[in-house]
Design an enzyme around this catalytic site. Structure first.
Site, PDB file in Angstrom:
ATOM      1  N   HIS A 174      -4.084  -7.368 -11.309  1.00  0.00           N
ATOM      2  CA  HIS A 174      -4.127  -6.484 -10.146  1.00  0.00           C
ATOM      3  C   HIS A 174      -5.429  -5.703 -10.130  1.00  0.00           C
ATOM      4  O   HIS A 174      -5.665  -4.826 -10.964  1.00  0.00           O
ATOM      5  CB  HIS A 174      -2.939  -5.509 -10.133  1.00  0.00           C
ATOM      6  CG  HIS A 174      -2.934  -4.655  -8.902  1.00  0.00           C
ATOM      7  ND1 HIS A 174      -2.317  -5.032  -7.743  1.00  0.00           N
ATOM      8  CD2 HIS A 174      -3.535  -3.472  -8.638  1.00  0.00           C
ATOM      9  CE1 HIS A 174      -2.518  -4.118  -6.811  1.00  0.00           C
ATOM     10  NE2 HIS A 174      -3.241  -3.152  -7.336  1.00  0.00           N
ATOM     11  N   ASN A 191     -12.095  -8.521   2.924  1.00  0.00           N
ATOM     12  CA  ASN A 191     -11.983  -7.237   3.599  1.00  0.00           C
ATOM     13  C   ASN A 191     -11.946  -6.166   2.505  1.00  0.00           C
ATOM     14  O   ASN A 191     -11.250  -6.347   1.491  1.00  0.00           O
ATOM     15  CB  ASN A 191     -10.704  -7.180   4.442  1.00  0.00           C
ATOM     16  CG  ASN A 191     -10.785  -8.085   5.662  1.00  0.00           C
ATOM     17  OD1 ASN A 191     -11.843  -8.251   6.249  1.00  0.00           O
ATOM     18  ND2 ASN A 191      -9.674  -8.687   6.043  1.00  0.00           N
ATOM     19  N   GLY A 240     -10.823  -3.361   7.100  1.00  0.00           N
ATOM     20  CA  GLY A 240      -9.764  -4.263   7.569  1.00  0.00           C
ATOM     21  C   GLY A 240      -8.803  -4.718   6.483  1.00  0.00           C
ATOM     22  O   GLY A 240      -7.959  -5.584   6.723  1.00  0.00           O
ATOM     23  N   HIS A 279      -8.386 -10.146  -2.640  1.00  0.00           N
ATOM     24  CA  HIS A 279      -8.161 -11.537  -2.216  1.00  0.00           C
ATOM     25  C   HIS A 279      -9.294 -11.999  -1.333  1.00  0.00           C
ATOM     26  O   HIS A 279      -9.797 -11.233  -0.507  1.00  0.00           O
ATOM     27  CB  HIS A 279      -6.812 -11.692  -1.494  1.00  0.00           C
ATOM     28  CG  HIS A 279      -6.621 -10.747  -0.362  1.00  0.00           C
ATOM     29  ND1 HIS A 279      -6.296  -9.411  -0.544  1.00  0.00           N
ATOM     30  CD2 HIS A 279      -6.753 -10.910   0.966  1.00  0.00           C
ATOM     31  CE1 HIS A 279      -6.216  -8.815   0.622  1.00  0.00           C
ATOM     32  NE2 HIS A 279      -6.492  -9.702   1.569  1.00  0.00           N
TER      33      HIS A 279
HETATM   34  P1  AMP Z   1      -6.300  -8.184   4.341  1.00  0.00           P
HETATM   35  O1  AMP Z   1      -6.319  -7.641   5.738  1.00  0.00           O
HETATM   36  O2  AMP Z   1      -7.645  -8.726   3.910  1.00  0.00           O
HETATM   37  O3  AMP Z   1      -5.689  -7.220   3.363  1.00  0.00           O
HETATM   38  O4  AMP Z   1      -5.398  -9.455   4.430  1.00  0.00           O
HETATM   39  C1  AMP Z   1      -4.065  -9.491   4.026  1.00  0.00           C
HETATM   40  C2  AMP Z   1      -3.539 -10.826   4.435  1.00  0.00           C
HETATM   41  O5  AMP Z   1      -2.333 -11.046   3.729  1.00  0.00           O
HETATM   42  C3  AMP Z   1      -3.217 -10.954   5.932  1.00  0.00           C
HETATM   43  O6  AMP Z   1      -3.978 -12.015   6.503  1.00  0.00           O
HETATM   44  C4  AMP Z   1      -1.720 -11.239   5.953  1.00  0.00           C
HETATM   45  O7  AMP Z   1      -1.356 -12.162   6.937  1.00  0.00           O
HETATM   46  C5  AMP Z   1      -1.480 -11.788   4.541  1.00  0.00           C
HETATM   47  N1  AMP Z   1      -0.132 -11.627   4.023  1.00  0.00           N
HETATM   48  C6  AMP Z   1       0.635 -10.500   4.028  1.00  0.00           C
HETATM   49  N2  AMP Z   1       1.817 -10.733   3.436  1.00  0.00           N
HETATM   50  C7  AMP Z   1       1.804 -12.027   3.030  1.00  0.00           C
HETATM   51  C8  AMP Z   1       2.733 -12.871   2.356  1.00  0.00           C
HETATM   52  N3  AMP Z   1       3.931 -12.419   1.968  1.00  0.00           N
HETATM   53  N4  AMP Z   1       2.384 -14.142   2.112  1.00  0.00           N
HETATM   54  C9  AMP Z   1       1.178 -14.614   2.503  1.00  0.00           C
HETATM   55  N5  AMP Z   1       0.251 -13.870   3.129  1.00  0.00           N
HETATM   56  C10 AMP Z   1       0.561 -12.596   3.400  1.00  0.00           C
END
Ligand code: AMP
Length: 109
Positions: free
Chosen positions: A46, A85, A91, A98
Site C-alpha cells: 500500500h 492520477n 483526479g 495505480h
Molecule cells: P483514480 O481516479 O486514478 O483513483 O482511478 C480509480 C479507478 O479505480 C477508477 O477508474 C475506477 O473506475 C476504478 N475502480 C474503483 N473501484 C474498482 C473496483 N472495485 N474494481 C476495479 N476498478 C475499480
C-alpha cells in the site's frame, strides 16, 4: 490498509478480473472502463500515490511500467496511454497507487 479497496482486491476479498500478477504487483480490469482496454496496475504494497513514493521504491515503479509494456504486448496493443492520477486535484479517487493503461480511443480519466 484496512479500508483500502485495492488492498482488498489484492487480497481477493473483493472480486476483480486480474490480467497479470507478480510477487510485487497486480493488474486488473477497471470496473468502469474509459476505453476499450482499461487496466489498472497496482503494487501489492500500500502506497498512497506518486506523492508518497520513496527512493527505495524506484525498482517497484520500474516494474509497474514494465508490467504495462508486457500486458500491452500480450494484448497486441498498437498504442496506449499510461496515466497516474495524483491527489484529489489530479483526479485520484482511490488512494492506492495505480497506473492506468488505456487503449485505444482512451479519454481522460
Ligand atoms: P483514480 O481516479 O486514478 O483513483 O482511478 C480509480 C479507478 O479505480 C477508477 O477508474 C475506477 O473506475 C476504478 N475502480 C474503483 N473501484 C474498482 C473496483 N472495485 N474494481 C476495479 N476498478 C475499480
Amino acid at each position: 490498509m484496512q479500508d483500502c479497496i485495492f488492498c482488498k482486491i489484492i487480497k481477493g476479498e473483493i472480486p476483480s478480473v486480474k490480467v497479470f500478477e507478480t510477487e510485487s504487483l497486480v493488474a486488473f480490469n477497471d470496473i468502469n472502463p474509459k476505453a476499450r482496454v482499461h487496466i489498472l496496475i497496482a503494487p501489492k504494497k500500500h502506497i498512497e500515490s506518486i506523492k508518497h513514493i520513496q527512493e527505495t521504491e524506484k525498482d517497484l515503479i520500474g516494474e509497474i511500467f514494465l508490467a504495462a509494456k508486457k500486458i500491452a504486448e500480450e494484448k497486441n496493443l498498437q498504442g496506449y496511454k499510461l496515466l497516474f492520477n495524483v491527489g484529489r486535484e489530479g483526479g485520484q479517487i482511490v488512494d492506492h497507487l495505480h497506473l492506468h493503461l488505456l487503449s485505444p480511443d482512451a479519454i481522460s480519466v
